[in-house]
Design a protein around this motif. Structure first.
Motif, PDB file in Angstrom:
ATOM      1  N   LEU A 112      31.574  21.547 -25.279  1.00 44.79           N
ATOM      2  CA  LEU A 112      32.002  23.322 -25.701  1.00 44.79           C
ATOM      3  C   LEU A 112      31.023  23.912 -25.526  1.00 44.79           C
ATOM      4  CD1 LEU A 112      34.599  22.143 -28.221  1.00 44.79           C
ATOM      5  CD2 LEU A 112      35.197  22.378 -25.733  1.00 44.79           C
ATOM      6  N   LEU A 113      29.376  23.787 -25.619  1.00 44.77           N
ATOM      7  CA  LEU A 113      28.231  24.611 -25.741  1.00 44.77           C
ATOM      8  C   LEU A 113      28.147  24.360 -24.075  1.00 44.77           C
ATOM      9  CD1 LEU A 113      26.584  23.160 -28.444  1.00 44.77           C
ATOM     10  CD2 LEU A 113      28.468  24.863 -28.137  1.00 44.77           C
ATOM     11  N   GLY A 114      28.469  24.345 -23.096  1.00 39.52           N
ATOM     12  CA  GLY A 114      28.308  24.548 -21.753  1.00 39.52           C
ATOM     13  C   GLY A 114      27.875  25.394 -21.101  1.00 39.52           C
ATOM     14  N   PRO A 115      29.037  26.332 -21.674  1.00 39.41           N
ATOM     15  CA  PRO A 115      28.316  28.214 -21.096  1.00 39.41           C
ATOM     16  C   PRO A 115      27.101  28.340 -21.364  1.00 39.41           C
ATOM     17  CG  PRO A 115      30.773  27.966 -21.702  1.00 39.41           C
ATOM     18  CD  PRO A 115      30.309  27.094 -22.248  1.00 39.41           C
ATOM     19  N   LEU A 116      26.645  27.851 -22.939  1.00 37.80           N
ATOM     20  CA  LEU A 116      24.942  28.800 -22.834  1.00 37.80           C
ATOM     21  C   LEU A 116      23.896  27.306 -22.641  1.00 37.80           C
ATOM     22  CD1 LEU A 116      23.423  29.854 -25.342  1.00 37.80           C
ATOM     23  CD2 LEU A 116      24.348  27.218 -27.134  1.00 37.80           C
ATOM     24  N   GLY A 117      24.300  26.266 -22.256  1.00 37.42           N
ATOM     25  CA  GLY A 117      23.187  25.227 -21.423  1.00 37.42           C
ATOM     26  C   GLY A 117      23.838  26.016 -20.153  1.00 37.42           C
ATOM     27  N   GLY A 118      24.579  26.530 -19.747  1.00 36.19           N
ATOM     28  CA  GLY A 118      24.305  27.660 -18.555  1.00 36.19           C
ATOM     29  C   GLY A 118      23.105  28.492 -18.822  1.00 36.19           C
ATOM     30  N   LEU A 119      23.437  29.505 -19.513  1.00 35.11           N
ATOM     31  CA  LEU A 119      22.660  30.642 -19.668  1.00 35.11           C
ATOM     32  C   LEU A 119      20.968  30.253 -19.347  1.00 35.11           C
ATOM     33  CD1 LEU A 119      22.010  33.977 -20.197  1.00 35.11           C
ATOM     34  CD2 LEU A 119      22.855  32.862 -23.060  1.00 35.11           C
ATOM     35  N   ILE A 120      20.633  29.048 -20.714  1.00 37.52           N
ATOM     36  CA  ILE A 120      19.281  28.687 -20.826  1.00 37.52           C
ATOM     37  C   ILE A 120      18.785  28.323 -19.160  1.00 37.52           C
ATOM     38  CG2 ILE A 120      18.028  26.740 -21.843  1.00 37.52           C
ATOM     39  CD1 ILE A 120      19.608  26.787 -24.288  1.00 37.52           C
ATOM     40  N   ALA A 121      19.211  27.853 -18.897  1.00 37.87           N
ATOM     41  CA  ALA A 121      19.434  27.081 -17.033  1.00 37.87           C
ATOM     42  C   ALA A 121      18.851  28.365 -16.475  1.00 37.87           C
ATOM     43  CB  ALA A 121      20.816  26.053 -16.721  1.00 37.87           C
ATOM     44  N   ASP A 122      19.435  29.323 -16.547  1.00 39.35           N
ATOM     45  CA  ASP A 122      19.493  31.063 -15.430  1.00 39.35           C
ATOM     46  C   ASP A 122      18.698  31.430 -16.107  1.00 39.35           C
ATOM     47  OD1 ASP A 122      21.109  30.118 -13.681  1.00 39.35           O
ATOM     48  OD2 ASP A 122      22.320  31.203 -15.119  1.00 39.35           O
ATOM     49  N   ARG A 123      18.107  31.165 -17.197  1.00 40.71           N
ATOM     50  CA  ARG A 123      17.021  32.075 -17.965  1.00 40.71           C
ATOM     51  C   ARG A 123      15.327  31.454 -17.608  1.00 40.71           C
ATOM     52  NH1 ARG A 123      19.614  35.197 -16.269  1.00 40.71           N
ATOM     53  NH2 ARG A 123      20.686  37.041 -17.169  1.00 40.71           N
ATOM     54  N   VAL A 124      15.499  30.393 -17.507  1.00 42.11           N
ATOM     55  CA  VAL A 124      13.616  29.577 -17.615  1.00 42.11           C
ATOM     56  C   VAL A 124      13.495  28.804 -16.340  1.00 42.11           C
ATOM     57  CG1 VAL A 124      14.357  29.031 -20.507  1.00 42.11           C
ATOM     58  CG2 VAL A 124      15.292  26.922 -19.125  1.00 42.11           C
ATOM     59  N   ARG A 125      12.420  27.991 -16.388  1.00 48.45           N
ATOM     60  CA  ARG A 125      12.164  27.774 -14.935  1.00 48.45           C
ATOM     61  C   ARG A 125      12.596  25.650 -15.849  1.00 48.45           C
ATOM     62  NH1 ARG A 125       7.681  29.439 -12.023  1.00 48.45           N
ATOM     63  NH2 ARG A 125       7.120  31.703 -12.569  1.00 48.45           N
ATOM     64  N   GLN A 126      13.327  25.348 -13.875  1.00 50.14           N
ATOM     65  CA  GLN A 126      14.711  24.430 -14.478  1.00 50.14           C
ATOM     66  C   GLN A 126      14.254  23.454 -14.236  1.00 50.14           C
ATOM     67  OE1 GLN A 126      15.278  26.936 -11.241  1.00 50.14           O
ATOM     68  NE2 GLN A 126      17.018  28.079 -12.918  1.00 50.14           N
ATOM     69  N   ARG A 127      12.834  23.424 -13.438  1.00 47.98           N
ATOM     70  CA  ARG A 127      11.777  21.867 -13.011  1.00 47.98           C
ATOM     71  C   ARG A 127      11.602  21.191 -14.634  1.00 47.98           C
ATOM     72  NH1 ARG A 127       7.260  21.568  -9.058  1.00 47.98           N
ATOM     73  NH2 ARG A 127       6.566  23.132 -10.413  1.00 47.98           N
ATOM     74  N   ARG A 128      10.849  22.549 -15.754  1.00 45.51           N
ATOM     75  CA  ARG A 128      10.307  21.970 -16.543  1.00 45.51           C
ATOM     76  C   ARG A 128      11.255  22.373 -17.794  1.00 45.51           C
ATOM     77  NH1 ARG A 128       5.782  27.169 -17.346  1.00 45.51           N
ATOM     78  NH2 ARG A 128       4.670  26.530 -15.564  1.00 45.51           N
ATOM     79  N   LEU A 129      12.791  22.262 -17.864  1.00 46.69           N
ATOM     80  CA  LEU A 129      13.215  22.308 -18.841  1.00 46.69           C
ATOM     81  C   LEU A 129      13.576  21.269 -18.452  1.00 46.69           C
ATOM     82  CD1 LEU A 129      16.028  23.188 -20.857  1.00 46.69           C
ATOM     83  CD2 LEU A 129      17.214  23.846 -18.742  1.00 46.69           C
ATOM     84  N   LEU A 130      14.446  20.589 -17.252  1.00 47.00           N
ATOM     85  CA  LEU A 130      14.809  18.805 -16.830  1.00 47.00           C
ATOM     86  C   LEU A 130      13.574  17.694 -17.175  1.00 47.00           C
ATOM     87  CD1 LEU A 130      16.405  19.462 -13.749  1.00 47.00           C
ATOM     88  CD2 LEU A 130      18.005  18.815 -15.379  1.00 47.00           C
ATOM     89  N   ILE A 131      12.544  18.611 -17.448  1.00 48.63           N
ATOM     90  CA  ILE A 131      11.373  17.126 -17.960  1.00 48.63           C
ATOM     91  C   ILE A 131      11.951  17.496 -19.253  1.00 48.63           C
ATOM     92  CG2 ILE A 131       9.142  17.583 -17.940  1.00 48.63           C
ATOM     93  CD1 ILE A 131       8.575  18.081 -15.231  1.00 48.63           C
ATOM     94  N   ALA A 132      12.051  17.941 -19.955  1.00 48.61           N
ATOM     95  CA  ALA A 132      11.290  18.982 -21.418  1.00 48.61           C
ATOM     96  C   ALA A 132      12.647  17.512 -21.626  1.00 48.61           C
ATOM     97  CB  ALA A 132      11.275  19.951 -21.668  1.00 48.61           C
ATOM     98  N   VAL A 133      13.567  18.243 -20.974  1.00 51.00           N
ATOM     99  CA  VAL A 133      15.353  17.621 -21.607  1.00 51.00           C
ATOM    100  C   VAL A 133      14.895  15.700 -21.603  1.00 51.00           C
ATOM    101  CG1 VAL A 133      17.759  17.163 -21.660  1.00 51.00           C
ATOM    102  CG2 VAL A 133      16.162  19.777 -21.572  1.00 51.00           C
ATOM    103  N   ASN A 134      15.057  15.498 -20.192  1.00 49.95           N
ATOM    104  CA  ASN A 134      14.332  13.727 -20.260  1.00 49.95           C
ATOM    105  C   ASN A 134      13.074  13.531 -21.363  1.00 49.95           C
ATOM    106  OD1 ASN A 134      16.279  13.341 -18.103  1.00 49.95           O
ATOM    107  ND2 ASN A 134      15.483  14.574 -16.918  1.00 49.95           N
ATOM    108  N   ILE A 135      12.569  14.386 -21.529  1.00 51.30           N
ATOM    109  CA  ILE A 135      11.367  13.506 -21.665  1.00 51.30           C
ATOM    110  C   ILE A 135      12.095  13.082 -24.003  1.00 51.30           C
ATOM    111  CG2 ILE A 135       8.853  13.619 -23.187  1.00 51.30           C
ATOM    112  CD1 ILE A 135       8.751  12.142 -20.735  1.00 51.30           C
ATOM    113  N   ALA A 136      12.930  14.483 -24.214  1.00 50.02           N
ATOM    114  CA  ALA A 136      13.476  14.275 -25.400  1.00 50.02           C
ATOM    115  C   ALA A 136      14.300  13.618 -25.188  1.00 50.02           C
ATOM    116  CB  ALA A 136      14.009  15.809 -25.501  1.00 50.02           C
ATOM    117  N   ALA A 137      15.173  13.295 -24.479  1.00 47.32           N
ATOM    118  CA  ALA A 137      15.962  12.481 -24.059  1.00 47.32           C
ATOM    119  C   ALA A 137      15.495  11.064 -24.547  1.00 47.32           C
ATOM    120  CB  ALA A 137      16.810  12.564 -23.151  1.00 47.32           C
TER     121      ALA A 137
END
Length: 446
Positions: A64-89
């Motif tokens: 249900l928070l998908g649109p917020l995730g989409g906004l974050i993805a559009d506002r930051v560098r996606q590669r760094r975001l994916l690396i950080a999310v995978n490490i946190a997971a």
């Protein structure tokens, strides 16, 4: 060479595709296994089916928070975001080693909730990254292989996860999942992203609410994209009405035990893998709208065949249904990527996901209520008729749309979508390319 080709060199694109898909393969194996094992684990510790069902709630509630995730993805560098999310997971799933009794069940729920949040972040970020890394043709092929890996993982990984859980326990499965997340993060770190294609902050002052809703608003305001979204999303939404009816179809129609649903699910999964692998070439050759429309037609045919309650037809229907939803999803994803500004990719992807999967709990509840009053024949037939009507209603304006000629204008009538005629801006590279270069663009605006 066009601007699009210059912005997306072929060799780095192919390398990025191989690296990304390798990391995804590891991640899918671990995540699919853990999603199933978590429910089994809770059931084993508590003996409660309702407690086990809460695992799925934790995974899907963050959608249900998908649109917020989409906004974050559009506002930051996606590669760094994916690396950080995978490490946190990875860090989260590793903590499952602490679960030793039912008093630690809360930790399983927390980890699964965190996993659901990671999906909200990674899906739109990956979609936005695809637009920056790949040419249109390579993007369509990579989208198809990505979905094939995900569908194949759902077939194989749960069996492996259940076997490992039975042998050594859920904590070990959590550690394996953590390792796959680290592998995905490492693969993402190896991706080559041109600096000039990194997201840039908007120069306009726009409220957060408007930015979050921008993806849905773009889908609605782009005529060709709006109708294509309706065609693609409708089968996914109403498929939830068949979840309860399938049990009645199997037991009352096919006269088999409920476990026979596993056979149908295997056929559906096989169809999904085949459809996903073929979708890239089909999108390039025939266009996104043709593929997603074919998926909706497949859904109508498969649903009607399932409603007969005849075993051979039900088996064929299960295989056909495997083609339906992947083609709908891949078609609208590729079309959304092509008709959206580069700074809007994450929010458009999140909006598509929310519209397609957000209503699932509601439609499943409707289906559960209907099967108590109607036969499975009526439920399956009604769903097939609904999608057939949607196809008819959306196909008519598509076939009738023509550009009204201006007096003295010698050019022939055109069906070009206004979204395809926009001029590239400083943060929006020209992705129009040559005629026919954009995911089957030569067949898209007929």
């Amino acid at each position: 060479m066009t601007a699009a080709q210059a912005a997306h060199p072929a060799a780095p694109g192919r390398r990025n595709a191989v690296v990304y898909l390798t990391g995804l393969g590891f991640s899918v194996v671990g995540s699919s296994a853990m999603s199933l094992v978590a429910g089994i684990w809770v059931k084993t510790l508590t003996g409660s089916s309702s407690a086990a069902a809460l695992v799925s709630v934790c995974i899907y509630a963050p959608s249900l928070l998908g649109p917020l995730g989409g906004l974050i993805a559009d506002r930051v560098r996606q590669r760094r975001l994916l690396i950080a999310v995978n490490i946190a997971a990875a860090a989260m799933t590793a903590t499952l080693l602490l679960v030793s009794s039912r008093t630690w069940i809360w930790l399983i729920y927390v980890v699964m909730l965190g996993y659901g949040c990671s999906l909200v972040m990674t899906d739109p970020a990956e979609t936005a990254l695809f637009t920056r890394m790949f040419t249109p043709e390579l993007r369509a092929r990579t989208n198809g292989v990505r979905l094939a890996l995900q569908e194949g993982g759902r077939l194989v990984s749960p069996l492996l996860g259940a076997a490992v859980f039975t042998a050594v326990g859920g904590g070990v499965v959590g550690v394996i999942d953590a390792v796959t997340f680290v592998a995905a993060a490492g693969a993402t770190a190896l991706l080559t992203i041109p600096d000039d294609l990194q997201p840039r902050p908007s120069s306009h002052q726009i409220t957060w609410r408007a930015q979050i809703a921008a993806g849905v608003r773009h889908l609605w305001r782009t005529p060709g994209l709006r109708q294509a979204t309706i065609i693609a999303v409708a089968p996914i939404v109403v498929s939830g009405m068949l979840v309860a009816a399938q049990y009645s179809m199997v037991t009352d129609g096919l006269h088999r035990s409920p476990s026979f649903i596993g056979v149908l699910a295997s056929l559906l999964g096989a169809g999904s893998v085949i459809a996903s692998l073929a979708s890239g070439k089909l999108v390039t050759r025939f266009g996104e709208r043709a593929v997603l429309t074919a998926g909706a037609v497949n859904f109508v045919v498969a649903t009607a065949l399932s409603g007969t309650g005849v075993l051979p037809l039900a088996l064929v229907a299960a295989l056909l249904a495997g083609f339906a939803l992947p083609w709908c999803l891949l078609g609208i994803e590729c079309l959304g990527q092509r008709l959206s500004d580069i700074g809007l990719q994450g929010r458009v992807a999140a909006a598509i996901g929310l519209l397609a999967f957000g209503p699932q709990p509601v439609t499943q509840a409707i289906g559960a209520a209907l099967i108590t009053r109607l036969s499975y024949h009526a439920v399956y037939g009604s769903v097939a008729v609904i999608i057939a009507l949607v196809l008819a209603a959306t196909a008519w304006p598509l076939t009738r749309r023509r550009r009204r000629p201006v007096a003295g204008d010698p050019r022939p009538a055109s069906t070009e979508n206004p979204a395809d005629r926009r001029e590239p801006g400083p943060s929006t590279p020209d992705v129009r390319g040559e005629p026919g270069a954009e995911c089957g663009a030569r067949s898209e605006e007929r």
